[in-house]
Design a protein around this motif. Sequence first.
Motif, short mmCIF file in Angstrom:
data_model
loop_
_atom_site.label_atom_id
_atom_site.label_comp_id
_atom_site.label_asym_id
_atom_site.label_seq_id
_atom_site.Cartn_x
_atom_site.Cartn_y
_atom_site.Cartn_z
N ILE A 6 0.84 -1.21 0.00
CA ILE A 6 0.00 0.00 0.00
C ILE A 6 0.87 1.25 0.00
O ILE A 6 0.64 2.19 -0.77
N PHE A 7 1.89 1.26 0.86
CA PHE A 7 2.78 2.42 0.92
C PHE A 7 3.57 2.59 -0.38
O PHE A 7 3.88 3.71 -0.79
N TRP A 8 3.91 1.47 -1.02
CA TRP A 8 4.64 1.52 -2.29
C TRP A 8 3.77 2.16 -3.38
O TRP A 8 4.25 2.96 -4.18
N ILE A 9 2.48 1.79 -3.40
CA ILE A 9 1.55 2.38 -4.38
C ILE A 9 1.38 3.88 -4.11
O ILE A 9 1.43 4.71 -5.03
N LEU A 10 1.21 4.24 -2.84
CA LEU A 10 1.07 5.65 -2.47
C LEU A 10 2.32 6.45 -2.84
O LEU A 10 2.24 7.62 -3.20
N ASN A 11 3.46 5.79 -2.75
CA ASN A 11 4.72 6.46 -3.05
C ASN A 11 4.75 7.03 -4.45
O ASN A 11 5.35 8.09 -4.70
N LYS A 12 4.11 6.37 -5.41
CA LYS A 12 4.12 6.84 -6.79
C LYS A 12 3.43 8.20 -6.94
O LYS A 12 3.89 9.07 -7.67
N PHE A 13 2.37 8.40 -6.18
CA PHE A 13 1.65 9.68 -6.21
C PHE A 13 2.40 10.74 -5.39
O PHE A 13 2.52 11.89 -5.80
N ILE A 14 2.91 10.31 -4.24
CA ILE A 14 3.62 11.24 -3.36
C ILE A 14 4.89 11.75 -4.03
O ILE A 14 5.24 12.94 -3.92
N TYR A 15 5.56 10.88 -4.77
CA TYR A 15 6.78 11.29 -5.48
C TYR A 15 6.49 12.44 -6.45
O TYR A 15 7.24 13.41 -6.53
N ILE A 16 5.39 12.33 -7.18
CA ILE A 16 5.02 13.39 -8.15
C ILE A 16 4.73 14.70 -7.43
O ILE A 16 5.20 15.77 -7.83
N LEU A 17 3.97 14.62 -6.34
CA LEU A 17 3.65 15.82 -5.56
C LEU A 17 4.90 16.47 -4.99
O LEU A 17 5.08 17.69 -5.04
N CYS A 89 0.45 12.46 8.70
CA CYS A 89 1.75 12.19 9.33
C CYS A 89 2.03 10.68 9.36
O CYS A 89 3.16 10.25 9.10
N LEU A 90 1.01 9.90 9.66
CA LEU A 90 1.18 8.46 9.71
C LEU A 90 1.53 7.90 8.33
O LEU A 90 2.44 7.07 8.20
N ILE A 91 0.84 8.37 7.31
CA ILE A 91 1.12 7.92 5.94
C ILE A 91 2.53 8.31 5.53
O ILE A 91 3.30 7.49 5.00
N LEU A 92 2.88 9.57 5.77
CA LEU A 92 4.18 10.06 5.31
C LEU A 92 5.33 9.51 6.14
O LEU A 92 6.46 9.38 5.63
N TYR A 93 5.07 9.16 7.38
CA TYR A 93 6.14 8.59 8.22
C TYR A 93 6.73 7.34 7.57
O TYR A 93 7.94 7.14 7.55
N TYR A 94 5.87 6.51 7.01
CA TYR A 94 6.34 5.27 6.39
C TYR A 94 6.87 5.49 4.98
O TYR A 94 7.46 4.57 4.39
N GLN A 95 6.72 6.71 4.46
CA GLN A 95 7.37 7.04 3.18
C GLN A 95 8.87 7.22 3.36
O GLN A 95 9.63 7.29 2.39
N LYS A 96 9.32 7.28 4.62
CA LYS A 96 10.76 7.36 4.88
C LYS A 96 11.49 6.11 4.41
O LYS A 96 12.71 6.09 4.33
#
Length: 376
Positions: A6-17, A89-96
């Motif tokens: 789930i975090f890997w999928i979210l990472n694709k959108f967060i990377y663009i932002l 914050c919880l979502i982005l914490y695991y983007q580390k």
Amino acid sequence: YPAFLIFWILNKFIYILFKIFKIKLLTAPLEAIGHQIFDLECFFYEKNKYKFKFKPLILTHGKFIANKYLLKYQKKKYSFFEINNKFLCLILYYQKLFKNVTFDTSSYVATRKAAKCYKVLKQNDLSIKLDKEDVLKAEQILKNANIEIKKKLVILHVRDNSFKPFDGETYRSSKIKNFSLSIDYLLKKKYQIIRIGNQGMTKNPYGNKIIDLSKLQFNENLQLLQLYLVSKCSFFIGTCSGPYKFATIFKKPILTVDMAPMSLMFPVARKAIALPKLYRNIKTKKIINVKDIFDYNFSNLRLDKEFKANNIELIDNSPKDILEGVREIERLAKNKNFVTSILQRNFKKLFNKDCYAFYAESNIANSFINKYKKYL
């Protein structure tokens, strides 16, 4: 694995932002006070030096940041974005976990090689001064709690296994009972002693002899009180944990006790002395001399299991050793004289350029060197 996906999928959108807004997360665990102080300082030092084009994004909700009051003063010095929403914050914490949206800060604190934080300390003034509003607020909180602060004040922080009990670094913990001689000495010298630390710390065995903030319910106001009280203290007695760095930003003299591993025994501070733990061979029960600790790379062992695999146990500083260290830091604080002695200079020669604390300005306590010369 499902969570990681789930975090890997979210990472694709967060990377663009992040790319659009030119921001990145710092991998530093800013929920720990030592990292909040030095990792931010190191990052902005390097940002100015190397002209990074991105701004850091800081997670500031609840336990994602160690001290919100300190963050207020850091905002005056640094430019960064912040997010305070708990869910984000919880979502982005695991983007580390993902390199494409983070800036790696491990070189600031890596324990296997020389840390940049010592170099940055030499070149930067980390000090802050509390504004009048915060001072008045802190004084009112203490007054409401019937706590009267006297001029001769000592702050005590003793890390124990209630803090991060599963991190595999229990050797960093200390025993509050080993400070008995020092507390009696300080009380005789008319010092007021205030213990700081996390909720759930080992019970204070000294009763009303000391003020124990870890057992009082101040909620977020505790973060302000920690800053205020350290700013008022004569000197700080700490252990192998981040809170002693409060004293660094207020330029207070520091004694650190039970420091380990040997490669990072020196506090990240200017006016400070340290008492390291001794290394003992589990099988022979003999103390390992410091030269061998470095020659065989025992100085960089980091986890409990690594020490066990090498048949090594770490020996806490004795109550008498701690008392001598307290006397020494009291004398240094009074005389305002932290000149490095010949013995201290020779001890530092054991640290090579790849050693974590090679660039430290702080020193081993002279009292410790004089007592344990045969092991140095």
